[in-house]
Design an enzyme around this catalytic site. Structure first.
Site, PDB file in Angstrom:
ATOM      1  CG  HIS A  47      41.246  21.744  44.563  1.00  0.00           C
ATOM      2  ND1 HIS A  47      40.762  22.743  43.960  1.00  0.00           N
ATOM      3  CD2 HIS A  47      42.768  21.600  44.538  1.00  0.00           C
ATOM      4  CE1 HIS A  47      41.786  23.071  43.235  1.00  0.00           C
ATOM      5  NE2 HIS A  47      42.809  22.598  43.516  1.00  0.00           N
ATOM      6  CB  THR A  82      42.942  23.215  55.237  1.00  0.00           C
ATOM      7  OG1 THR A  82      44.169  23.501  54.563  1.00  0.00           O
ATOM      8  CG2 THR A  82      43.219  21.896  56.005  1.00  0.00           C
ATOM      9  NE  ARG A  83      39.729  26.828  50.143  1.00  0.00           N
ATOM     10  CZ  ARG A  83      40.471  25.918  49.402  1.00  0.00           C
ATOM     11  NH1 ARG A  83      41.057  25.232  50.021  1.00  0.00           N
ATOM     12  NH2 ARG A  83      40.238  25.571  48.100  1.00  0.00           N
ATOM     13  CE  LYS A 109      46.211  24.803  51.698  1.00  0.00           C
ATOM     14  NZ  LYS A 109      44.685  24.420  51.571  1.00  0.00           N
ATOM     15  CG  HIS A 166      44.002  37.057  49.845  1.00  0.00           C
ATOM     16  ND1 HIS A 166      42.846  36.222  49.507  1.00  0.00           N
ATOM     17  CD2 HIS A 166      43.438  38.342  49.741  1.00  0.00           C
ATOM     18  CE1 HIS A 166      41.813  36.895  49.585  1.00  0.00           C
ATOM     19  NE2 HIS A 166      42.206  38.220  49.629  1.00  0.00           N
ATOM     20  CB  CYS A 185      42.507  26.383  43.780  1.00  0.00           C
ATOM     21  SG  CYS A 185      43.086  27.696  45.029  1.00  0.00           S
ATOM     22  CE  LYS A 245      37.161  32.718  56.315  1.00  0.00           C
ATOM     23  NZ  LYS A 245      37.492  33.400  55.105  1.00  0.00           N
TER      24      LYS A 245
END
Length: 396
Positions: free
Chosen positions: A59, A62-63, A274, A278, A324, A357
Protein backbone atom coordinates in the site's frame (compact mmCIF):
# COMPACT_ATOMS: atom_id res chain seq x y z
CA UNK A 1 -7.68 -41.65 -4.15
CA UNK A 2 -6.86 -39.42 -7.14
CA UNK A 3 -4.27 -40.17 -9.81
CA UNK A 4 -3.15 -37.44 -12.24
CA UNK A 5 -0.02 -36.06 -13.86
CA UNK A 6 1.79 -32.93 -12.67
CA UNK A 7 4.73 -31.59 -14.69
CA UNK A 8 4.74 -34.91 -16.53
CA UNK A 9 5.08 -36.98 -13.35
CA UNK A 10 2.34 -39.28 -12.09
CA UNK A 11 1.02 -38.10 -8.74
CA UNK A 12 -1.03 -40.12 -6.27
CA UNK A 13 -2.74 -38.34 -3.39
CA UNK A 14 -5.71 -38.86 -1.12
CA UNK A 15 -7.41 -35.64 -2.20
CA UNK A 16 -6.67 -32.57 -4.30
CA UNK A 17 -9.21 -29.84 -4.93
CA UNK A 18 -6.76 -27.49 -6.67
CA UNK A 19 -3.70 -27.69 -8.85
CA UNK A 20 -1.96 -24.88 -6.93
CA UNK A 21 -2.79 -23.14 -3.65
CA UNK A 22 -1.19 -19.73 -3.10
CA UNK A 23 -0.72 -18.63 0.52
CA UNK A 24 -0.46 -14.85 0.57
CA UNK A 25 -2.20 -12.88 -2.19
CA UNK A 26 -0.21 -9.67 -2.09
CA UNK A 27 1.97 -8.45 -4.94
CA UNK A 28 3.81 -11.72 -5.68
CA UNK A 29 0.95 -14.06 -4.86
CA UNK A 30 -1.70 -12.18 -6.82
CA UNK A 31 0.58 -11.97 -9.84
CA UNK A 32 1.29 -15.71 -9.63
CA UNK A 33 -2.45 -16.38 -9.36
CA UNK A 34 -3.07 -14.49 -12.57
CA UNK A 35 -0.23 -16.17 -14.49
CA UNK A 36 -1.41 -19.62 -13.37
CA UNK A 37 -5.11 -19.05 -13.99
CA UNK A 38 -4.57 -17.70 -17.49
CA UNK A 39 -2.84 -21.00 -18.31
CA UNK A 40 -5.87 -22.95 -17.16
CA UNK A 41 -4.37 -24.06 -13.85
CA UNK A 42 -6.98 -24.56 -11.12
CA UNK A 43 -5.77 -22.00 -8.60
CA UNK A 44 -6.81 -20.99 -5.09
CA UNK A 45 -5.44 -17.82 -3.49
CA UNK A 46 -5.72 -17.40 0.29
CA UNK A 47 -5.02 -14.15 2.11
CA UNK A 48 -5.39 -13.15 5.76
CA UNK A 49 -6.86 -9.82 4.65
CA UNK A 50 -8.66 -8.44 1.58
CA UNK A 51 -6.09 -7.32 -0.99
CA UNK A 52 -5.20 -4.64 -1.72
CA UNK A 53 -4.93 -3.78 1.97
CA UNK A 54 -2.74 -1.91 4.45
CA UNK A 55 -1.38 -4.88 6.43
CA UNK A 56 1.51 -5.83 4.13
CA UNK A 57 4.01 -4.17 1.84
CA UNK A 58 1.99 -3.04 -1.18
CA UNK A 59 0.00 0.00 0.00
CA UNK A 60 0.95 3.66 -0.08
CA UNK A 61 -0.17 4.43 -3.66
CA UNK A 62 3.13 4.20 -5.56
CA UNK A 63 6.29 2.14 -6.09
CA UNK A 64 9.31 2.95 -8.27
CA UNK A 65 10.13 0.86 -11.31
CA UNK A 66 13.66 1.28 -12.63
CA UNK A 67 15.93 -0.89 -14.73
CA UNK A 68 19.59 0.09 -14.19
CA UNK A 69 19.83 -1.99 -11.06
CA UNK A 70 22.58 -2.68 -8.53
CA UNK A 71 23.54 -6.15 -7.36
CA UNK A 72 23.47 -9.23 -9.55
CA UNK A 73 22.87 -8.54 -13.28
CA UNK A 74 19.85 -10.84 -13.04
CA UNK A 75 17.99 -7.90 -11.51
CA UNK A 76 18.24 -5.86 -14.72
CA UNK A 77 16.89 -8.71 -16.82
CA UNK A 78 14.09 -9.23 -14.32
CA UNK A 79 13.23 -5.51 -14.29
CA UNK A 80 13.03 -5.36 -18.07
CA UNK A 81 10.74 -8.39 -18.17
CA UNK A 82 8.63 -6.90 -15.38
CA UNK A 83 8.19 -3.69 -17.40
CA UNK A 84 6.83 -5.67 -20.36
CA UNK A 85 4.42 -7.60 -18.15
CA UNK A 86 3.16 -4.46 -16.39
CA UNK A 87 2.41 -2.93 -19.76
CA UNK A 88 0.51 -6.09 -20.74
CA UNK A 89 -1.44 -6.06 -17.46
CA UNK A 90 -2.29 -2.40 -18.00
CA UNK A 91 -3.60 -3.13 -21.48
CA UNK A 92 -5.58 -6.21 -20.43
CA UNK A 93 -7.12 -4.68 -17.30
CA UNK A 94 -7.83 -1.23 -18.71
CA UNK A 95 -6.39 0.32 -15.54
CA UNK A 96 -3.61 2.91 -15.54
CA UNK A 97 -0.77 1.11 -13.75
CA UNK A 98 2.40 2.85 -14.97
CA UNK A 99 3.57 6.46 -14.85
CA UNK A 100 6.69 7.02 -17.02
CA UNK A 101 8.11 9.86 -14.95
CA UNK A 102 11.79 8.97 -15.21
CA UNK A 103 13.79 8.17 -12.09
CA UNK A 104 16.61 10.37 -10.80
CA UNK A 105 19.05 8.38 -8.64
CA UNK A 106 20.99 10.88 -6.52
CA UNK A 107 24.01 10.14 -4.35
CA UNK A 108 26.82 11.87 -2.56
CA UNK A 109 29.94 10.50 -4.26
CA UNK A 110 31.55 10.34 -0.82
CA UNK A 111 29.22 7.48 0.12
CA UNK A 112 28.17 5.85 -3.17
CA UNK A 113 29.21 5.48 -6.83
CA UNK A 114 26.98 4.63 -9.81
CA UNK A 115 29.90 3.28 -11.88
CA UNK A 116 28.95 -0.40 -11.63
CA UNK A 117 25.27 0.19 -12.37
CA UNK A 118 26.05 2.37 -15.37
CA UNK A 119 28.35 -0.30 -16.79
CA UNK A 120 25.73 -3.03 -16.45
CA UNK A 121 23.09 -0.73 -17.93
CA UNK A 122 25.20 -0.12 -21.01
CA UNK A 123 25.77 -3.87 -21.46
CA UNK A 124 22.01 -4.44 -21.50
CA UNK A 125 21.15 -1.33 -23.52
CA UNK A 126 19.28 0.32 -20.66
CA UNK A 127 19.21 4.08 -21.11
CA UNK A 128 20.94 5.83 -18.23
CA UNK A 129 22.66 9.21 -18.03
CA UNK A 130 25.46 10.14 -15.65
CA UNK A 131 25.09 13.70 -14.34
CA UNK A 132 27.20 15.91 -12.09
CA UNK A 133 25.76 18.27 -9.47
CA UNK A 134 25.80 21.27 -11.80
CA UNK A 135 23.83 19.48 -14.52
CA UNK A 136 21.37 18.02 -12.00
CA UNK A 137 20.56 21.44 -10.60
CA UNK A 138 20.31 22.94 -14.09
CA UNK A 139 17.61 20.40 -15.04
CA UNK A 140 15.86 20.39 -11.66
CA UNK A 141 16.62 23.81 -10.11
CA UNK A 142 14.52 23.10 -7.01
CA UNK A 143 17.24 20.74 -5.79
CA UNK A 144 19.93 22.01 -3.43
CA UNK A 145 22.95 19.74 -3.87
CA UNK A 146 26.59 20.02 -2.83
CA UNK A 147 29.24 19.65 -5.57
CA UNK A 148 30.03 16.15 -4.30
CA UNK A 149 26.66 14.86 -5.54
CA UNK A 150 26.18 12.96 -8.78
CA UNK A 151 23.25 11.20 -10.39
CA UNK A 152 22.19 8.40 -12.69
CA UNK A 153 19.04 9.43 -14.52
CA UNK A 154 16.83 6.75 -16.11
CA UNK A 155 14.45 8.42 -18.58
CA UNK A 156 12.53 5.20 -19.28
CA UNK A 157 11.84 4.45 -15.62
CA UNK A 158 8.95 5.69 -13.51
CA UNK A 159 6.52 4.44 -10.92
CA UNK A 160 3.64 2.01 -10.50
CA UNK A 161 0.30 2.61 -8.79
CA UNK A 162 0.76 -0.24 -6.36
CA UNK A 163 -2.75 -0.86 -5.01
CA UNK A 164 -4.13 -0.50 -8.51
CA UNK A 165 -1.67 -3.18 -9.68
CA UNK A 166 -2.99 -5.59 -7.05
CA UNK A 167 -6.56 -4.76 -8.05
CA UNK A 168 -5.77 -5.40 -11.71
CA UNK A 169 -4.15 -8.79 -11.11
CA UNK A 170 -6.92 -9.76 -8.71
CA UNK A 171 -9.63 -9.08 -11.26
CA UNK A 172 -7.68 -10.70 -14.10
CA UNK A 173 -6.97 -13.81 -12.01
CA UNK A 174 -10.65 -14.16 -11.13
CA UNK A 175 -11.66 -13.54 -14.74
CA UNK A 176 -9.45 -16.46 -15.75
CA UNK A 177 -11.07 -18.76 -13.19
CA UNK A 178 -8.92 -18.44 -10.07
CA UNK A 179 -10.63 -18.53 -6.67
CA UNK A 180 -9.79 -16.14 -3.84
CA UNK A 181 -10.39 -16.54 -0.10
CA UNK A 182 -10.07 -13.22 1.72
CA UNK A 183 -9.86 -12.53 5.48
CA UNK A 184 -8.73 -16.14 5.92
CA UNK A 185 -5.56 -16.53 8.01
CA UNK A 186 -3.64 -19.72 7.38
CA UNK A 187 -3.14 -21.75 10.55
CA UNK A 188 -0.90 -24.51 9.25
CA UNK A 189 0.62 -25.90 6.06
CA UNK A 190 1.54 -29.56 5.69
CA UNK A 191 2.82 -31.50 2.70
CA UNK A 192 3.37 -35.05 1.60
CA UNK A 193 4.50 -36.41 -1.72
CA UNK A 194 2.23 -34.97 -4.39
CA UNK A 195 -0.10 -32.99 -2.14
CA UNK A 196 -0.30 -29.96 0.14
CA UNK A 197 -2.90 -29.21 2.82
CA UNK A 198 -3.57 -25.66 3.99
CA UNK A 199 -5.51 -25.42 7.25
CA UNK A 200 -7.72 -22.43 8.10
CA UNK A 201 -10.58 -21.77 10.50
CA UNK A 202 -12.90 -22.04 7.52
CA UNK A 203 -11.66 -25.53 6.71
CA UNK A 204 -8.82 -27.39 5.04
CA UNK A 205 -7.84 -26.91 1.40
CA UNK A 206 -5.90 -29.41 -0.66
CA UNK A 207 -3.71 -28.95 -3.69
CA UNK A 208 -1.17 -30.77 -5.79
CA UNK A 209 1.30 -27.92 -5.24
CA UNK A 210 1.59 -24.67 -3.33
CA UNK A 211 3.22 -21.27 -3.52
CA UNK A 212 4.06 -19.55 -0.24
CA UNK A 213 4.29 -15.77 -0.64
CA UNK A 214 3.42 -14.56 2.84
CA UNK A 215 5.58 -11.43 2.88
CA UNK A 216 6.29 -10.06 6.35
CA UNK A 217 4.05 -12.81 7.76
CA UNK A 218 6.33 -15.68 6.73
CA UNK A 219 7.27 -16.52 10.32
CA UNK A 220 3.63 -17.47 10.95
CA UNK A 221 4.19 -20.48 8.67
CA UNK A 222 6.80 -21.95 11.01
CA UNK A 223 7.68 -24.78 11.56
CA UNK A 224 6.71 -25.84 8.03
CA UNK A 225 9.28 -23.38 6.70
CA UNK A 226 11.71 -21.11 8.55
CA UNK A 227 13.23 -18.50 6.28
CA UNK A 228 15.95 -16.01 7.23
CA UNK A 229 13.54 -13.09 6.96
CA UNK A 230 13.27 -10.18 9.40
CA UNK A 231 10.19 -7.98 9.15
CA UNK A 232 10.68 -4.29 9.92
CA UNK A 233 8.35 -1.32 10.30
CA UNK A 234 8.79 1.39 7.66
CA UNK A 235 7.22 4.82 7.25
CA UNK A 236 6.55 7.20 4.37
CA UNK A 237 5.32 10.77 4.43
CA UNK A 238 3.71 13.24 2.03
CA UNK A 239 4.92 16.83 2.41
CA UNK A 240 3.62 20.11 1.09
CA UNK A 241 5.73 21.10 -1.92
CA UNK A 242 6.10 23.80 -4.54
CA UNK A 243 4.97 23.29 -8.16
CA UNK A 244 8.55 22.35 -9.06
CA UNK A 245 7.90 18.94 -7.50
CA UNK A 246 4.64 18.19 -9.33
CA UNK A 247 4.29 15.29 -11.77
CA UNK A 248 5.53 16.27 -15.21
CA UNK A 249 8.15 18.54 -13.68
CA UNK A 250 9.91 16.24 -11.22
CA UNK A 251 10.72 12.53 -11.52
CA UNK A 252 10.67 9.66 -9.08
CA UNK A 253 13.92 9.58 -7.14
CA UNK A 254 16.32 7.76 -4.87
CA UNK A 255 18.85 9.53 -2.69
CA UNK A 256 21.91 8.19 -0.89
CA UNK A 257 23.76 10.51 1.47
CA UNK A 258 25.30 10.67 4.91
CA UNK A 259 21.75 11.03 6.27
CA UNK A 260 20.81 7.59 4.92
CA UNK A 261 19.06 6.00 1.94
CA UNK A 262 15.80 7.52 0.75
CA UNK A 263 13.35 7.23 -2.14
CA UNK A 264 10.37 9.22 -3.29
CA UNK A 265 7.85 10.42 -5.83
CA UNK A 266 6.66 13.71 -7.28
CA UNK A 267 3.53 15.34 -5.95
CA UNK A 268 0.59 13.67 -7.71
CA UNK A 269 -2.38 16.01 -8.21
CA UNK A 270 -1.21 18.22 -5.37
CA UNK A 271 -0.97 15.39 -2.81
CA UNK A 272 2.55 16.46 -1.81
CA UNK A 273 5.95 14.97 -2.46
CA UNK A 274 6.14 11.44 -1.04
CA UNK A 275 9.37 10.28 0.62
CA UNK A 276 10.46 7.24 2.60
CA UNK A 277 13.66 5.96 4.15
CA UNK A 278 14.97 2.66 2.80
CA UNK A 279 17.54 1.83 5.48
CA UNK A 280 16.86 1.42 9.23
CA UNK A 281 13.50 0.33 10.67
CA UNK A 282 12.03 -1.20 13.81
CA UNK A 283 11.78 -5.00 13.97
CA UNK A 284 8.19 -6.29 13.84
CA UNK A 285 6.73 -9.76 14.33
CA UNK A 286 3.33 -11.10 13.19
CA UNK A 287 0.75 -10.62 15.91
CA UNK A 288 2.46 -7.55 17.37
CA UNK A 289 0.81 -4.15 17.03
CA UNK A 290 2.29 -1.91 14.35
CA UNK A 291 2.93 1.56 15.75
CA UNK A 292 1.18 4.25 13.67
CA UNK A 293 3.07 7.01 11.87
CA UNK A 294 4.28 9.62 14.33
CA UNK A 295 4.86 7.19 17.19
CA UNK A 296 8.60 7.84 16.86
CA UNK A 297 10.30 11.23 16.45
CA UNK A 298 12.29 9.78 13.58
CA UNK A 299 9.12 9.00 11.59
CA UNK A 300 8.79 12.58 10.42
CA UNK A 301 12.17 13.82 11.62
CA UNK A 302 14.37 11.68 9.35
CA UNK A 303 12.29 12.54 6.29
CA UNK A 304 12.07 16.23 7.04
CA UNK A 305 15.81 16.58 7.65
CA UNK A 306 16.74 15.20 4.24
CA UNK A 307 14.09 17.33 2.52
CA UNK A 308 15.29 20.50 4.25
CA UNK A 309 18.86 19.70 3.23
CA UNK A 310 18.36 18.79 -0.44
CA UNK A 311 14.74 19.60 -1.45
CA UNK A 312 13.75 22.64 0.63
CA UNK A 313 10.78 23.36 -1.63
CA UNK A 314 9.30 20.01 -0.61
CA UNK A 315 9.83 20.42 3.13
CA UNK A 316 6.42 21.93 3.79
CA UNK A 317 3.72 20.78 6.17
CA UNK A 318 3.33 17.04 6.70
CA UNK A 319 0.14 16.21 4.80
CA UNK A 320 -0.05 12.49 5.50
CA UNK A 321 1.99 9.65 6.96
CA UNK A 322 1.73 5.92 6.48
CA UNK A 323 3.32 2.75 7.87
CA UNK A 324 4.13 -0.48 6.02
CA UNK A 325 6.52 -3.43 6.37
CA UNK A 326 9.73 -4.59 4.76
CA UNK A 327 10.75 -8.26 4.84
CA UNK A 328 14.55 -8.32 4.89
CA UNK A 329 16.87 -11.19 4.08
CA UNK A 330 20.42 -10.91 5.48
CA UNK A 331 21.79 -9.81 2.08
CA UNK A 332 18.60 -8.00 0.94
CA UNK A 333 18.35 -10.26 -2.11
CA UNK A 334 15.15 -12.19 -2.77
CA UNK A 335 14.26 -15.80 -2.03
CA UNK A 336 12.65 -17.56 -5.02
CA UNK A 337 13.13 -21.29 -4.66
CA UNK A 338 11.58 -24.61 -3.73
CA UNK A 339 10.99 -25.82 -0.20
CA UNK A 340 14.10 -27.82 0.81
CA UNK A 341 12.00 -30.86 1.76
CA UNK A 342 9.01 -30.55 -0.58
CA UNK A 343 9.78 -29.96 -4.23
CA UNK A 344 6.16 -29.15 -5.05
CA UNK A 345 6.08 -26.19 -2.63
CA UNK A 346 7.51 -22.92 -4.00
CA UNK A 347 8.80 -20.06 -1.87
CA UNK A 348 8.77 -16.35 -2.74
CA UNK A 349 9.83 -14.00 0.03
CA UNK A 350 12.43 -11.68 1.48
CA UNK A 351 11.83 -8.92 -1.07
CA UNK A 352 13.56 -6.47 1.25
CA UNK A 353 11.75 -3.28 0.31
CA UNK A 354 12.65 -3.34 -3.38
CA UNK A 355 10.57 -6.21 -4.75
CA UNK A 356 7.25 -4.70 -5.81
CA UNK A 357 8.47 -3.53 -9.22
CA UNK A 358 9.43 -7.12 -10.05
CA UNK A 359 6.19 -8.76 -8.93
CA UNK A 360 4.72 -9.05 -12.43
CA UNK A 361 7.78 -11.08 -13.48
CA UNK A 362 8.07 -13.01 -10.21
CA UNK A 363 4.50 -14.21 -10.65
CA UNK A 364 5.38 -15.45 -14.11
CA UNK A 365 8.47 -17.21 -12.74
CA UNK A 366 6.44 -18.97 -10.07
CA UNK A 367 3.88 -20.08 -12.64
CA UNK A 368 6.66 -21.38 -14.88
CA UNK A 369 8.22 -23.32 -12.01
CA UNK A 370 4.88 -24.78 -10.95
CA UNK A 371 3.69 -25.81 -14.41
CA UNK A 372 6.91 -26.47 -16.35
CA UNK A 373 9.29 -27.24 -13.52
CA UNK A 374 11.71 -24.48 -14.58
CA UNK A 375 11.91 -20.84 -15.66
CA UNK A 376 13.87 -19.05 -18.37
CA UNK A 377 14.77 -16.27 -15.94
CA UNK A 378 18.01 -16.54 -13.98
CA UNK A 379 16.92 -17.08 -10.37
CA UNK A 380 20.19 -18.61 -9.15
CA UNK A 381 20.99 -15.45 -7.10
CA UNK A 382 17.72 -15.99 -5.19
CA UNK A 383 18.43 -19.56 -4.10
CA UNK A 384 17.68 -20.39 -0.49
CA UNK A 385 20.84 -22.49 -0.29
CA UNK A 386 23.03 -19.36 -0.40
CA UNK A 387 22.46 -18.87 3.30
CA UNK A 388 24.16 -22.21 4.02
CA UNK A 389 21.67 -23.07 6.73
CA UNK A 390 21.21 -26.67 7.69
CA UNK A 391 18.10 -28.42 6.45
CA UNK A 392 16.80 -28.68 10.00
CA UNK A 393 16.81 -24.90 10.28
CA UNK A 394 14.71 -24.38 7.17
CA UNK A 395 12.28 -27.22 6.82
CA UNK A 396 9.81 -29.28 8.79
Amino acid sequence: MNIWRWRGVQIIAERSDYDVIIVGAGSMGMSAGYHLARRGVKTLLIDAFDPPHTEGSHHGETRLIRHAYSGDPAYIDLALRAQVLWEEAEAESGLKLLAPSGVLNLADSKVYSFAGRLEEARKRKVRAEQLDAEEICRRWPALNLPESFEAMYEPDAGYLYSERCITAYRQLALDHGAELLTNTPVLKVTAREGSVTVQTKQGDYHGAAAILSAGAWFSSLSPFINLPIKAVRKVVGWFGSTPDFETGRFPGFTLGAEEGEFYGFPSISGAGLKIGRHDTGEVWKPGEPLQPFGSLESDEGDLRRVLEAYMPGAAGRLLKGSVCKYEHTPDEDFIIDRHPAHNHVLLAGGFSGHGFKFSSAVGEILADMAVQGHTRQNIAPFSLSRFNSSASDLKS
